[in-house]
Design a protein around this motif. Sequence first.
Motif, PDB file in Angstrom:
ATOM      1  N   LEU A  53       0.844  -1.326   0.079  1.00 38.57           N
ATOM      2  CA  LEU A  53       0.134   0.059  -0.107  1.00 38.57           C
ATOM      3  C   LEU A  53       0.956   1.245  -0.120  1.00 38.57           C
ATOM      4  CD1 LEU A  53      -2.704   1.760   0.344  1.00 38.57           C
ATOM      5  CD2 LEU A  53      -2.276   1.090   2.921  1.00 38.57           C
ATOM      6  N   ILE A  74      -3.766  -3.576   7.483  1.00 38.54           N
ATOM      7  CA  ILE A  74      -2.964  -2.422   7.432  1.00 38.54           C
ATOM      8  C   ILE A  74      -2.051  -2.265   8.601  1.00 38.54           C
ATOM      9  CG2 ILE A  74      -2.816   0.154   7.292  1.00 38.54           C
ATOM     10  CD1 ILE A  74      -5.350   0.278   5.549  1.00 38.54           C
ATOM     11  N   GLU A 104       1.152   4.106   6.820  1.00 40.78           N
ATOM     12  CA  GLU A 104       0.144   2.945   6.569  1.00 40.78           C
ATOM     13  C   GLU A 104       0.911   1.940   5.464  1.00 40.78           C
ATOM     14  OE1 GLU A 104      -3.994   5.090   7.041  1.00 40.78           O
ATOM     15  OE2 GLU A 104      -2.687   6.079   5.845  1.00 40.78           O
ATOM     16  N   SER A 106       1.157  -2.033   3.980  1.00 40.22           N
ATOM     17  CA  SER A 106       0.612  -3.513   3.747  1.00 40.22           C
ATOM     18  C   SER A 106       1.578  -4.446   4.617  1.00 40.22           C
ATOM     19  CB  SER A 106       0.426  -4.063   2.486  1.00 40.22           C
ATOM     20  OG  SER A 106      -0.245  -3.272   1.520  1.00 40.22           O
TER      21      SER A 106
END
Length: 298
Positions: A53, A74, A104, A106
């Motif tokens: 992400l 997350i 944030e 993954s």
Amino acid sequence: MTSPISLTLSPTTHDLGGFRVRRVLPQKARAMVGPFIFVDEFGPAQLDIGRDLGVRPHPHIGLATVTYLFDGAIDHRDSLGTFQTIRPGEVNLMTAGSGIVHSERSPPAEMARGAAMFGMQTWLALPDALEDAEPAFENVGADALPRIEDTGVSARIIMGTLWGQSAPTTCHSPTIYADVMLGAGGSAPIDSEADERAVMLVDGDGALDGIPLEPYRLYLIAPGSKPRIDSITGGRAMLLGGGAFGSERHIWWNFVGSTNERIRAAADRWNAGDFPMVPGDDEEFIPIPEVPLTRGRT
């Protein structure tokens, strides 16, 4: 018959390469709903195997972020030293106050199979007395959030009081927030008398007093109206709102403030490197863009 819907807001969609983010607040037609000053829905999507992400460290002031997932996970890190993996049904509440930085990412296990992306991120403006509050973070697990079960309906209360039960999540001002899951033929009353309320359909089909809802639009409920939300084949909707905010708020990039001077000072601090670092994620950051995607009354 009087419509239960006073205003409908369509989202602005941003394609971030592999998944879409739909933003319904802020808009010129409506700046806030209760304390909610920013509302994003993202996904559903699955990233390519190995892709992160990858939201690099960035700052906030004057707001509280609320992250809630339907699918995926997350990893949250912030300048308080927090590390928290958020999973579906949990809520992450990060109170920026005078200033916080977070990232944030993954989780590695998600990246290995292709990270799922489906959820909500909202920002709540902080009232005047808390704009300069000490930053804080809390994660409330799914088991700690009240669940309302009825025939064809299962609703999780994320913040505030609904259907006679209250979530333990901190509220800095009067707030309601709930995840309403409807089975085929399911129906539930929206019984809150909060000053301002809105509904977003995020999956399946739904209607307010028989008026069909289109996915990802934000429907503001008329003051005093007590409609029912229902579904023919099954659906999922987010209910949000709270007390009408008592003072004006400005929003620019990741900053919210009662004055433009507060926002300009925060931007200068970030450009000067005067915000704290994020332990464990301090090798890169997001610079202030020339034209931020988030702009309001500045």
